[in-house]
Design a protein around this motif. Structure first.
Motif, PDB file in Angstrom:
ATOM      1  N   MET A   1      28.899  21.510  75.236  1.00  9.03           N
ATOM      2  CA  MET A   1      28.680  22.461  74.555  1.00  9.03           C
ATOM      3  C   MET A   1      29.833  22.768  73.260  1.00  9.03           C
ATOM      4  SD  MET A   1      27.999  26.675  75.082  1.00  9.03           S
ATOM      5  CE  MET A   1      26.608  26.223  76.142  1.00  9.03           C
ATOM      6  N   LYS A   2      29.909  22.608  72.155  1.00  6.25           N
ATOM      7  CA  LYS A   2      31.072  22.637  71.446  1.00  6.25           C
ATOM      8  C   LYS A   2      31.690  24.281  71.006  1.00  6.25           C
ATOM      9  CE  LYS A   2      30.321  18.141  69.829  1.00  6.25           C
ATOM     10  NZ  LYS A   2      31.479  17.285  69.163  1.00  6.25           N
ATOM     11  N   ALA A   3      30.620  25.108  71.191  1.00 10.64           N
ATOM     12  CA  ALA A   3      30.821  26.445  70.744  1.00 10.64           C
ATOM     13  C   ALA A   3      31.172  27.120  71.839  1.00 10.64           C
ATOM     14  CB  ALA A   3      29.586  27.053  69.988  1.00 10.64           C
ATOM     15  N   SER A   4      32.058  28.225  71.845  1.00 16.06           N
ATOM     16  CA  SER A   4      32.415  28.957  73.193  1.00 16.06           C
ATOM     17  C   SER A   4      31.161  29.844  73.566  1.00 16.06           C
ATOM     18  CB  SER A   4      33.448  29.765  72.760  1.00 16.06           C
ATOM     19  OG  SER A   4      33.128  31.099  72.086  1.00 16.06           O
ATOM     20  N   ILE A   5      31.104  30.323  74.733  1.00 17.25           N
ATOM     21  CA  ILE A   5      29.949  30.990  75.474  1.00 17.25           C
ATOM     22  C   ILE A   5      29.869  32.399  74.599  1.00 17.25           C
ATOM     23  CG2 ILE A   5      31.359  32.251  77.175  1.00 17.25           C
ATOM     24  CD1 ILE A   5      27.783  30.854  77.546  1.00 17.25           C
ATOM     25  N   PHE A   6      31.122  32.970  74.035  1.00 17.22           N
ATOM     26  CA  PHE A   6      30.839  34.018  73.430  1.00 17.22           C
ATOM     27  C   PHE A   6      30.194  33.880  71.997  1.00 17.22           C
ATOM     28  CE2 PHE A   6      32.731  37.452  70.474  1.00 17.22           C
ATOM     29  CZ  PHE A   6      32.421  38.554  71.217  1.00 17.22           C
ATOM     30  N   ASP A   7      30.560  32.805  71.211  1.00  8.76           N
ATOM     31  CA  ASP A   7      30.022  32.405  70.284  1.00  8.76           C
ATOM     32  C   ASP A   7      28.223  32.134  70.221  1.00  8.76           C
ATOM     33  OD1 ASP A   7      32.333  32.571  68.494  1.00  8.76           O
ATOM     34  OD2 ASP A   7      32.622  30.420  69.039  1.00  8.76           O
ATOM     35  N   VAL A   8      27.991  31.465  71.275  1.00 10.18           N
ATOM     36  CA  VAL A   8      26.672  31.268  71.774  1.00 10.18           C
ATOM     37  C   VAL A   8      25.965  32.523  72.129  1.00 10.18           C
ATOM     38  CG1 VAL A   8      25.091  29.983  73.218  1.00 10.18           C
ATOM     39  CG2 VAL A   8      26.953  28.992  72.370  1.00 10.18           C
ATOM     40  N   SER A  21      24.076  27.683  61.658  1.00  6.59           N
ATOM     41  CA  SER A  21      24.406  27.264  60.288  1.00  6.59           C
ATOM     42  C   SER A  21      25.119  26.095  59.934  1.00  6.59           C
ATOM     43  CB  SER A  21      24.701  28.349  59.557  1.00  6.59           C
ATOM     44  OG  SER A  21      26.045  28.776  59.491  1.00  6.59           O
ATOM     45  N   VAL A  22      25.908  25.485  61.114  1.00  5.82           N
ATOM     46  CA  VAL A  22      26.821  24.372  61.021  1.00  5.82           C
ATOM     47  C   VAL A  22      26.523  23.426  61.933  1.00  5.82           C
ATOM     48  CG1 VAL A  22      28.807  25.857  60.466  1.00  5.82           C
ATOM     49  CG2 VAL A  22      28.526  25.280  62.581  1.00  5.82           C
ATOM     50  N   SER A  23      26.782  21.983  61.478  1.00  8.93           N
ATOM     51  CA  SER A  23      26.454  20.927  62.382  1.00  8.93           C
ATOM     52  C   SER A  23      27.260  21.067  63.401  1.00  8.93           C
ATOM     53  CB  SER A  23      26.912  19.604  61.576  1.00  8.93           C
ATOM     54  OG  SER A  23      28.428  19.491  61.464  1.00  8.93           O
ATOM     55  N   ASP A  25      29.027  18.886  64.997  1.00  8.59           N
ATOM     56  CA  ASP A  25      30.578  18.148  64.694  1.00  8.59           C
ATOM     57  C   ASP A  25      31.461  19.575  64.290  1.00  8.59           C
ATOM     58  OD1 ASP A  25      29.603  15.754  65.458  1.00  8.59           O
ATOM     59  OD2 ASP A  25      29.404  15.162  63.464  1.00  8.59           O
ATOM     60  N   GLN A  26      31.030  20.262  63.666  1.00 11.54           N
ATOM     61  CA  GLN A  26      31.682  21.456  62.939  1.00 11.54           C
ATOM     62  C   GLN A  26      31.947  22.507  63.942  1.00 11.54           C
ATOM     63  OE1 GLN A  26      29.509  22.229  59.366  1.00 11.54           O
ATOM     64  NE2 GLN A  26      31.348  21.751  58.205  1.00 11.54           N
ATOM     65  N   ARG A  27      30.798  22.602  65.020  1.00 10.52           N
ATOM     66  CA  ARG A  27      31.126  23.817  65.832  1.00 10.52           C
ATOM     67  C   ARG A  27      32.337  23.944  66.647  1.00 10.52           C
ATOM     68  NH1 ARG A  27      24.625  24.093  67.977  1.00 10.52           N
ATOM     69  NH2 ARG A  27      23.863  24.497  65.730  1.00 10.52           N
ATOM     70  N   LEU A  28      33.001  22.823  67.258  1.00 12.27           N
ATOM     71  CA  LEU A  28      34.188  23.078  67.994  1.00 12.27           C
ATOM     72  C   LEU A  28      35.116  23.443  67.339  1.00 12.27           C
ATOM     73  CD1 LEU A  28      35.693  22.538  70.507  1.00 12.27           C
ATOM     74  CD2 LEU A  28      35.994  20.102  69.727  1.00 12.27           C
ATOM     75  N   LEU A  29      35.341  23.012  66.129  1.00 16.79           N
ATOM     76  CA  LEU A  29      36.354  23.590  65.253  1.00 16.79           C
ATOM     77  C   LEU A  29      36.297  24.966  64.931  1.00 16.79           C
ATOM     78  CD1 LEU A  29      39.148  23.130  63.883  1.00 16.79           C
ATOM     79  CD2 LEU A  29      37.622  22.418  61.827  1.00 16.79           C
TER      80      LEU A  29
END
Length: 139
Positions: A1-8, A21-23, A25-29
């Motif tokens: 998972m590239k996004a944090s649990i909070f973001d998800v 709304s982002v790819s 690849d961009q989610r981690l950053l």
């Protein structure tokens, strides 16, 4: 998972942008930027179960500036190392600004968990929230 649990769980990054709304690849950053914005805009001692989460009171930093700027730089680095495990090899340096502007700017260089090198500009201004943004080719 590239996004944090909070973001998800919230479905959005700290700036309100939907995670979907982002790819991938961009989610981690973007998730790291969101976490840093939340971390730097939280005053240390305000999260009961994590008393060292956040940064010192900025009014103290500005009152004691420029001596306290290096203390804030250290606090930024320590906070990242403690609360953003997706960043490694963290380096923080102060960017020179007009000492009368009531603004402190730090450049954070680090390596994402996937090996990508990133650079963030972190700006602290009197009476405003901290702002973290990627700089260079990472925008």
């Amino acid at each position: 998972m590239k996004a944090s649990i909070f973001d998800v769980l919230t479905g959005t990054f700290a700036n309100g942008r939907p995670v979907t709304s982002v790819s991938e690849d961009q989610r981690l950053l973007l998730s790291v930027v969101s976490n840093l914005n939340r971390l730097f805009n939280t005053r240390r001692g305000t999260v009961g179960h994590l008393p060292d989460y956040g940064l010192p009171d900025m009014l103290t930093v500005y009152r004691d500036s420029p001596q306290s700027a290096d203390e804030l730089r250290r606090a930024v680095k320590e906070s990242i190392e403690t609360y953003e495990p997706r960043l490694n090899r963290v380096r923080v340096r102060r960017r020179e600004t007009d000492e009368h502007s009531m603004r402190l700017v730090f450049i954070v260089k680090a390596e994402l968990e996937n090996g990508d090198r990133v650079r963030f500009e972190t700006m602290f201004e009197s009476q405003k929230t901290a702002k973290v943004k990627p700089v260079g080719s990472y925008v």
